[in-house]
Design a protein around this motif. Structure first.
Motif, PDB file in Angstrom:
ATOM      1  N   GLU A 219       0.679  10.565  28.520  1.00 19.77           N
ATOM      2  CA  GLU A 219       0.218   9.516  29.899  1.00 19.77           C
ATOM      3  C   GLU A 219      -0.634  10.429  30.388  1.00 19.77           C
ATOM      4  O   GLU A 219      -1.596   8.885  30.472  1.00 19.77           O
ATOM      5  CB  GLU A 219       1.660  10.129  30.543  1.00 19.77           C
TER       6      GLU A 219
ATOM      7  N   SER B 119      -2.983  -6.766  27.201  1.00 23.67           N
ATOM      8  CA  SER B 119      -2.168  -7.073  28.480  1.00 23.67           C
ATOM      9  C   SER B 119      -3.601  -7.293  29.457  1.00 23.67           C
ATOM     10  O   SER B 119      -3.744  -8.636  30.440  1.00 23.67           O
ATOM     11  CB  SER B 119      -1.121  -6.740  29.534  1.00 23.67           C
TER      12      SER B 119
ATOM     13  N   GLU C  58      11.149   4.924  26.187  1.00 22.81           N
ATOM     14  CA  GLU C  58      11.361   4.226  27.511  1.00 22.81           C
ATOM     15  C   GLU C  58      10.320   5.682  28.156  1.00 22.81           C
ATOM     16  O   GLU C  58      10.934   6.261  28.751  1.00 22.81           O
ATOM     17  CB  GLU C  58      12.340   4.276  27.730  1.00 22.81           C
TER      18      GLU C  58
ATOM     19  N   PHE D 220       6.483   5.484  29.824  1.00 18.12           N
ATOM     20  CA  PHE D 220       5.848   4.806  29.933  1.00 18.12           C
ATOM     21  C   PHE D 220       4.902   4.060  29.831  1.00 18.12           C
ATOM     22  O   PHE D 220       4.321   2.590  30.854  1.00 18.12           O
ATOM     23  CB  PHE D 220       4.157   5.864  30.671  1.00 18.12           C
ATOM     24  N   TYR D 221       4.925   3.623  28.066  1.00 19.47           N
ATOM     25  CA  TYR D 221       4.635   2.369  27.909  1.00 19.47           C
ATOM     26  C   TYR D 221       6.020   1.118  27.577  1.00 19.47           C
ATOM     27  O   TYR D 221       6.337   0.362  27.522  1.00 19.47           O
ATOM     28  CB  TYR D 221       4.014   2.616  26.487  1.00 19.47           C
TER      29      TYR D 221
ATOM     30  N   LYS E 189       9.580  -3.399  31.056  1.00 21.29           N
ATOM     31  CA  LYS E 189       8.019  -3.363  30.860  1.00 21.29           C
ATOM     32  C   LYS E 189       7.628  -4.866  29.809  1.00 21.29           C
ATOM     33  O   LYS E 189       7.073  -4.905  30.207  1.00 21.29           O
ATOM     34  CB  LYS E 189       7.257  -2.302  30.961  1.00 21.29           C
TER      35      LYS E 189
ATOM     36  N   ASP F 101       7.730  -8.083  30.900  1.00 20.18           N
ATOM     37  CA  ASP F 101       6.916  -8.480  32.137  1.00 20.18           C
ATOM     38  C   ASP F 101       5.371  -7.892  31.084  1.00 20.18           C
ATOM     39  O   ASP F 101       4.593  -9.367  31.069  1.00 20.18           O
ATOM     40  CB  ASP F 101       6.692  -7.294  32.817  1.00 20.18           C
ATOM     41  N   ARG F 102       5.308  -7.138  30.156  1.00 15.14           N
ATOM     42  CA  ARG F 102       4.164  -7.564  28.830  1.00 15.14           C
ATOM     43  C   ARG F 102       4.721  -8.757  28.436  1.00 15.14           C
ATOM     44  O   ARG F 102       3.659  -9.667  27.656  1.00 15.14           O
ATOM     45  CB  ARG F 102       4.250  -6.290  28.111  1.00 15.14           C
TER      46      ARG F 102
END
Length: 286
Positions: free
Chosen positions: A66, A189, A221, A223-224, A229, A232-233
Motif C-alpha cells: 500500500e 480513474s 478487499e 486499499f484497491y 470502491k 465508485d471506480r
C-alpha cells in the motif's frame, strides 16, 4: 509516437469499435487467486520474505504494497524496485537487519511468483478470436499496474497468437494495445489516462466503446478492491470515457459472485462471466 496523415495509428480510418478490457480480476483469474490468504502465505514462505519477518499477508499489504502503490503504478520504477526499497526501509531497522541482497532476492522471487499467477485465462481465447477476426475493432488492455506488467501482458497475448504492443511502441499494424498506468503516469480513474489513450489511438476514430472491467471488485478487499470502491471506480471511469471520447460507453461489469470461497466454485462462476462477456461483445459490435 509520430502520427501519419490520417491522424491515427492505423492508416486508413476503418476502426469504428474500441473494446477495452481490464487485466487483473478480469482477464486474469490467477491474479485474484494469488491474493487469497493461503496462496499469499505460501508465496511469502517460498520467496524467503517470511524468514525476513514479513510473515503475515496483512503486513505485506499494509507496510509494503500500500505505501508504494501509487508510485509503483504511476512510474516505470517497477514492482521489484519499489517493494525492495520499502522492504529495506522496513527491515533495516534494528541490529538484526538482513543483507540488502537477501531482501532483493526474496522480493524478486515473490514478484516472479505473482506474475506466474497473473496469466490471461485461456478461456478468454474465443473472445479474443472474435475481436481479432474483425477489421473494424481495436482492443486495449487498460490496467492500473506496475511497469513489469506491460511486457508481461504483451507476451500473454502473443501466446494466443495475437500481435500486441504497448501504446508508445505501436507500429500502427497491431489491433491489440496495452495501456498501463505505470507507463501513462496516471490511473484509470483520472482524466489524464484516457486523454493519453485517445491521443495515441487517434481522436474521432470510434463510433462506440465497449468496456469489460471488474473495477477492482474481484480483487482482495484492501486499499484497491471491495464493492464500494469498485462501484465508485465504475462511475468515474464511465463518466471519463464519455467525457474524453464524447461517446456513452457500453459497460459490462465483470463482477464475480464473492460467495465462492473455493477455487472450483470461483472458476465455474468466472467461466460463466466470460460467456456473458462474449455475448455482450457479440451483441454490441456492429
Amino acid at each position: 509516437m509520430t502520427r501519419n496523415s490520417t491522424g491515427g495509428p492505423h492508416g486508413e480510418n476503418n476502426r469504428t469499435n474500441l473494446v477495452i478490457f481490464d487485466f487483473s480480476g478480469t482477464l486474469s483469474l490467477g491474479a485474484v487467486l494469488f491474493g487469497k490468504d493461503k496462496t499469499i502465505r505460501q508465496a511469502l514462505k517460498n520467496s524467503g520474505l517470511k524468514n525476513l519477518r514479513i510473515e503475515e499477508p496483512a503486513k505485506l499489504w499494509d507496510e509494503l504494497v500500500e505505501p508504494t502503490w501509487v508510485e509503483g503504478s504511476t512510474t516505470t520504477m517497477g514492482y521489484i524496485s519499489v517493494l525492495t526499497r520499502q522492504a529495506k526501509q522496513l527491515l533495516g531497522r534494528g541490529e538484526n537487519s538482513p543483507d540488502p541482497k537477501e531482501i532483493l532476492e526474496a522480493v524478486t522471487h515473490f514478484v516472479n511468483a505473482y506474475f506466474s499467477y497473473s496469466l490471461i485465462d485461456p478461456r478468454w481465447e474465443p473472445v479474443f478470436q472474435l475481436l481479432s477476426n474483425r477489421t473494424d475493432t481495436d482492443t486495449v488492455i487498460a490496467t492500473d499496474h506496475y511497469a513489469e506488467a506491460t511486457e508481461h501482458i504483451v507476451n500473454e497475448l502473443y501466446k494466443i497468437d495475437l500481435k500486441a504492443a504497448p501504446l508508445d511502441l505501436a507500429l500502427r499494424q497491431e489491433k491489440f494495445f496495452v495501456a498501463n498506468s505505470a507507463n501513462l503516469g496516471s490511473h484509470k480513474s483520472t482524466r489524464e489516462f484516457w486523454i493519453i489513450l485517445k491521443d495515441y489511438l487517434g481522436p474521432g476514430y470510434y463510433d462506440q466503446i465497449l468496456l469489460v472491467d471488474d473495477f477492482g471488485f474481484n480483487e482482495q478487499e484492501d486499499f484497491y478492491g471491495g464493492k464500494i470502491k469498485a462501484l465508485d471506480r465504475r462511475a468515474k471511469v464511465t463518466a471519463l470515457l464519455k467525457d474524453v471520447f464524447e461517446i456513452e460507453p457500453h459497460v459490462f461489469p465483470f463482477f464475480i459472485d464473492p460467495s465462492h470461497d473455493n477455487s472450483e466454485g470461483l472458476s465455474r462462476t468466472y467461466l460463466e462471466m466470460i460467456d456473458k462477456a462474449y455475448s455482450f461483445l457479440e451483441t454490441h459490435l456492429h
